[in-house]
Design an enzyme around this catalytic site. Structure first.
Site, PDB file in Angstrom:
ATOM      1  N   HIS A 118       0.880  -1.177   0.000  1.00 31.24           N
ATOM      2  CA  HIS A 118       0.000   0.000   0.000  1.00 31.24           C
ATOM      3  C   HIS A 118       0.914   1.222   0.000  1.00 31.24           C
ATOM      4  O   HIS A 118       2.006   1.167   0.569  1.00 31.24           O
ATOM      5  CB  HIS A 118      -0.837  -0.047   1.280  1.00 31.24           C
ATOM      6  N   ASP A 195       3.351  -4.254   8.006  1.00 28.61           N
ATOM      7  CA  ASP A 195       2.106  -3.521   7.821  1.00 28.61           C
ATOM      8  C   ASP A 195       0.977  -4.527   8.069  1.00 28.61           C
ATOM      9  O   ASP A 195       0.688  -5.383   7.226  1.00 28.61           O
ATOM     10  CB  ASP A 195       2.055  -2.961   6.394  1.00 28.61           C
ATOM     11  N   GLN A 198      -4.196  -5.138   7.122  1.00 29.96           N
ATOM     12  CA  GLN A 198      -5.173  -6.131   6.660  1.00 29.96           C
ATOM     13  C   GLN A 198      -5.099  -7.445   7.425  1.00 29.96           C
ATOM     14  O   GLN A 198      -6.016  -8.260   7.333  1.00 29.96           O
ATOM     15  CB  GLN A 198      -4.975  -6.412   5.150  1.00 29.96           C
ATOM     16  N   LYS A 221     -10.366  -0.649  10.663  1.00 27.78           N
ATOM     17  CA  LYS A 221     -10.539  -1.862   9.849  1.00 27.78           C
ATOM     18  C   LYS A 221     -10.881  -3.067  10.730  1.00 27.78           C
ATOM     19  O   LYS A 221     -11.008  -4.189  10.249  1.00 27.78           O
ATOM     20  CB  LYS A 221      -9.268  -2.150   9.042  1.00 27.78           C
ATOM     21  N   CYS A 361      -4.718   2.309  -3.723  1.00 26.82           N
ATOM     22  CA  CYS A 361      -3.464   2.887  -3.177  1.00 26.82           C
ATOM     23  C   CYS A 361      -2.310   1.902  -3.317  1.00 26.82           C
ATOM     24  O   CYS A 361      -1.475   1.773  -2.408  1.00 26.82           O
ATOM     25  CB  CYS A 361      -3.623   3.320  -1.721  1.00 26.82           C
TER      26      CYS A 361
END
Ligand SMILES: Cc1ncc(COP(=O)(O)O)c(C=O)c1O
Length: 415
Positions: A118, A195, A198, A221, A361
């Site tokens: 991302h 990261d 997700q 999220k 993104c």
């Protein structure tokens, strides 16, 4: 998980006269009533500033805020002093880039990442590389999202200072072998930033097991409000880092010409934080833990497996990412050869179905996939098979509608 749908008020609303089918969870998740109530209860009953008041309200919110930090820490197997509340993943990664990286990346050093990041986990490293005279390198990958681990033999060198990679691609759904990469990076003395935007909401994540040095993720999220996120930093690393922003709360003693810093992690939370958001994130974590992250993962494996099979019914449609549901999360990006994703997304919206269309993104990944945009359906705990059916059936209608050929829609007749 049909039974929990009643906990999410928004799921009973209609969009364009149709029941909402919300399949844009990789962008942001919906919120259960418990989280919404935590926000209003905070403002109705407790509102005050943290860490500074002697009065009762101030003590109540400080207690709740620190309780939330502990809940988040337990959720990812971390010590509470390694949890910094941020605005989200983006701010968490930028924090590392402006503090740790500025102090530890020198000319000639290397930062290793992947082409599927991302922009939040790419642009900060582009900036650091340019500012520090370092170079940015990329682990080669297949269009399905499989990283070439054999390339690490040459890519990881004594000059590699940081490996920054996603745990789950927000486009492909691919889950990366973070543990293996972290082991090999550490052998070369590099630190590892994950990261987890997700992954943390969808799969059990334990920072000790992953053995990462930094983990960034966003509350919104994972059932919590927007504007609250988390940066975990391994405490031994955090102790060496200079503060990110300077101001209230983060200093212990201040003179006209100098200051000393407060304890960790408050040192990294300058100014008034998002108190209500942090407390509500704690409630979201409670909600997920009550469900069980193993159950969350299992539910999404089932739903994704079902969706992947049904997507094969769609003509001229390419589905990206791994086919093995063990190697992917509940994110399905797809492209039709003749119908633009934006047309598909707009058609779906008319039927109450919300998906995301665009580059997500992740523009370099779009280039690798040789597309300008994809449609993306992404699932969470409250999604059900009937919604996958509706998605696929509406996509079939949309493809028929937009495919050139004899006019199928009767014109209104002039009477
Ligand atoms: C993989 C990944 N990283 C980072 C981000 C940025 O998260 P935020 O906008 O919450 O900071 C996202 C958001 O979509 C994401 O999917």
């Amino acid at each position: 998980m049909v039974s929990i749908r009643k906990d999410f008020p928004i799921l009973s609303r209609q969009v364009r006269g149709k029941p909402l089918v919300y399949l844009d969870n990789a962008a942001t998740s919906q919120k259960p009533r418990a989280v919404i109530q935590a926000l209003s209860e905070y403002y109705e009953q407790h509102n005050a500033n943290v860490h500074r008041a002697v009065h009762t309200l101030g003590q109540e919110v400080t207690e709740r805020y620190e309780e939330a930090r502990q809940k988040v820490a337990d959720f990812i197997g971390a010590p509470a002093e390694g949890i910094i509340f941020t605005r989200g993943t983006t701010e968490a990664i930028n924090l590392v880039s402006y503090t740790w990286a500025e102090a530890n990346i020198s000319p000639g050093d290397e930062i290793l990442t992947t082409p599927m990041e991302h922009h939040s986990n790419l642009l900060p490293w582009q900036r650091v590389a340019q500012a520090r005279g370092a170079s940015l390198k990329f682990i080669p990958m297949s269009p399905q999202g499989t990283l070439s681990l054999s390339a690490l033999d040459t890519l990881l060198t004594e000059r590699t200072k940081l490996v920054a990679l996603t745990h789950m691609s927000n486009v492909l759904g691919a889950i990366t072998p973070v543990k293996e990469i972290a082991r090999r990076a550490h052998e070369k003395g590099a630190l590892v930033l994950v990261d987890g935007a997700q992954s943390v909401p969808h799969i059990p994540v334990d920072v000790k097991d992953l053995d990462c040095d930094f983990l960034a993720f966003s509350g919104h999220k994972m059932l919590a409000p927007t504007g609250i996120g988390v940066l975990y930093v391994r405490p031994q690393v955090l102790e060496t880092m200079e503060p990110f922003q300077l101001g209230g709360e983060m200093a212990r003693e201040v003179w006209l010409d100098r200051a000393t810093w407060n304890d960790l992690p408050i040192r990294f939370e300058a100014g008034t934080p998002n108190i209500a958001g942090a407390i509500a994130l704690g409630v979201a974590v409670d909600y997920l833990r009550n469900l069980g992250m193993e159950r969350v993962r299992e539910h999404e494996i089932q739903l994704t497996g079902y969706a992947l099979v049904r997507f094969q019914e769609l003509p001229n449609t390419e589905v990206f990412g791994p086919w093995d549901t063990q190697q992917r999360g509940g994110i399905i990006s797809f492209c039709h050869t003749g119908v633009h994703s934006h047309d598909l997304g707009t058609f779906l919206d008319h039927e109450g179905v919300a998906i995301r269309v665009g580059h997500h993104c992740a523009m370099p990944l779009m280039e690798l996939l040789k597309v300008s945009a994809t449609g993306r359906a992404s699932f969470y705990i409250y999604n059900i098979k009937a919604e996958v059916d509706l998605l696929v059936e509406t996509l079939q209608k949309a493809i028929r509608y937009f495919t050139p050929g004899p006019r199928r829609v009767a014109r209104p007749t002039n009477s």
